[in-house]
Write a protein that holds these residues in place. Sequence first.
Motif, short mmCIF file in Angstrom:
data_model
loop_
_atom_site.label_atom_id
_atom_site.label_comp_id
_atom_site.label_asym_id
_atom_site.label_seq_id
_atom_site.Cartn_x
_atom_site.Cartn_y
_atom_site.Cartn_z
N ALA A 196 -9.77 7.23 -11.53
CA ALA A 196 -11.06 7.90 -11.45
C ALA A 196 -11.82 7.50 -10.20
CB ALA A 196 -11.89 7.59 -12.70
N ILE A 197 -11.65 6.24 -9.77
CA ILE A 197 -12.34 5.78 -8.56
C ILE A 197 -11.79 6.51 -7.34
CG2 ILE A 197 -12.82 3.78 -7.11
CD1 ILE A 197 -12.71 2.04 -9.55
N ARG A 198 -10.46 6.62 -7.28
CA ARG A 198 -9.86 7.34 -6.16
C ARG A 198 -10.29 8.81 -6.16
NH1 ARG A 198 -5.48 4.25 -8.22
NH2 ARG A 198 -4.63 2.72 -6.75
N LEU A 206 -2.84 -2.83 -6.78
CA LEU A 206 -3.33 -1.47 -6.51
C LEU A 206 -3.08 -0.54 -7.70
CD1 LEU A 206 -2.26 -0.96 -2.79
CD2 LEU A 206 -4.57 -1.25 -3.67
N ALA A 207 -2.03 -0.82 -8.46
CA ALA A 207 -1.75 0.00 -9.63
C ALA A 207 -2.80 -0.18 -10.72
CB ALA A 207 -0.36 -0.34 -10.18
N THR A 208 -3.54 -1.30 -10.69
CA THR A 208 -4.58 -1.53 -11.69
C THR A 208 -5.91 -0.85 -11.35
OG1 THR A 208 -5.32 -3.59 -10.61
CG2 THR A 208 -3.55 -3.77 -12.23
N VAL A 219 -11.74 1.87 -0.77
CA VAL A 219 -11.88 1.89 -2.23
C VAL A 219 -10.77 1.09 -2.91
CG1 VAL A 219 -11.99 3.35 -4.28
CG2 VAL A 219 -13.06 4.11 -2.15
N SER A 220 -9.53 1.51 -2.70
CA SER A 220 -8.41 0.88 -3.42
C SER A 220 -8.22 -0.58 -3.02
CB SER A 220 -7.13 1.68 -3.17
OG SER A 220 -7.26 3.00 -3.63
N LEU A 221 -8.10 -0.82 -1.71
CA LEU A 221 -7.89 -2.20 -1.26
C LEU A 221 -9.09 -3.09 -1.57
CD1 LEU A 221 -6.08 -1.79 2.18
CD2 LEU A 221 -5.17 -2.77 0.08
N ARG A 222 -10.28 -2.55 -1.44
CA ARG A 222 -11.48 -3.35 -1.71
C ARG A 222 -11.56 -3.72 -3.19
NH1 ARG A 222 -15.80 -4.13 1.48
NH2 ARG A 222 -17.73 -4.88 0.53
N VAL A 241 0.84 -1.20 0.00
CA VAL A 241 0.00 0.00 0.00
C VAL A 241 0.87 1.25 0.00
CG1 VAL A 241 -1.61 1.35 1.39
CG2 VAL A 241 -2.00 -1.10 1.05
N TYR A 242 1.93 1.23 0.79
CA TYR A 242 2.82 2.40 0.81
C TYR A 242 3.45 2.63 -0.56
CZ TYR A 242 6.93 5.24 1.64
OH TYR A 242 7.89 6.21 1.56
N LEU A 243 3.92 1.56 -1.19
CA LEU A 243 4.58 1.72 -2.48
C LEU A 243 3.62 2.23 -3.54
CD1 LEU A 243 6.77 -1.53 -2.62
CD2 LEU A 243 7.49 0.79 -2.06
#
Length: 300
Positions: free
Chosen positions: A183-185, A177-179, A202-205, A107-109
């Motif tokens: 727009a969602i974020r 996470l890069a995928t 959002v991202s992790l889910r 997540v940090y990266l």
Amino acid sequence: MSTQPLHSPMNVPPRSMRWNKARRSGMNYVVGGLSVLATILVLAPLAAILFYLVYKGASSLNLAFFTHIPAPVGEEGGGMANSIVGSGIILVLASLMGIPVGIAAGVYLAEFGRGKLVANAIRFTADVLNGVPSIVMGIAGFSLVVMPQKHYSALAGGVALAFMMVPTITRTTEEMLATVPHAIREAALGLGVPKWRTVISVSLRTASPGIITGCMLAFARVAGETAPLLFTAFGNQFWNFNLNQPIAALPLQIYVYALSPYDEWHRLAWAASLVLIALIMVSVTLVRIFANRGVLKGGS
């Protein structure tokens, strides 16, 4: 209305067009056949290994194998109940330590460390650790845990396996996470949602199926490792539930039995190998099923 017959030369495609169509159709068949052949080549070794394990080990599986501890040298019978339980304990410890650290690093990266020198160093380190031999991880666990404690333990084995899980989970989490579309974020941030909440909700889910797959790959990789446990967990012929003491594990027991000169131990080693593969397949399948259900429910 045209009265030109259907068989008129004007309706017949040129020879070059017919040739190109036939060539494309033939190429499709060739590529499709090669894809099927590649799939067979990938699955054939796995099927061969499973078949041979079933052939050699299924006949040795009985109730005593799952309920008894190893018999003394020279005696027939016995089982590996303590090794099965010990492997479960070590893998749970490794997962509890390795999965949170790996996901947090990923997540940090992906979310906070883009373009930073520290992030590049972490990324490079994870790539290097992915290729480090498992025995080196065992030596690291021995130096960091066993030497200060001055004894082997289940905790040391869990730490060594966690070292091996973290790099795989870190890189997989970052790539998944890069995928996630930006727009969602941006939509979440535009609604006033804090950055940390956007990452979690959002991202992790959104990337959870891929992250879970990475965790399963890391789990499957370490489940059958023997070298790290030789330097940390060491093994035990008896029951032990104390995390601060040496503990049995299926890979260790298979290693010891396979090197022995006794046919009875060889037979049990094949059975233990079959059980180890079956446990890995069942655990990975169950995690995948429940994860998919959770994703579907969350999406609905």
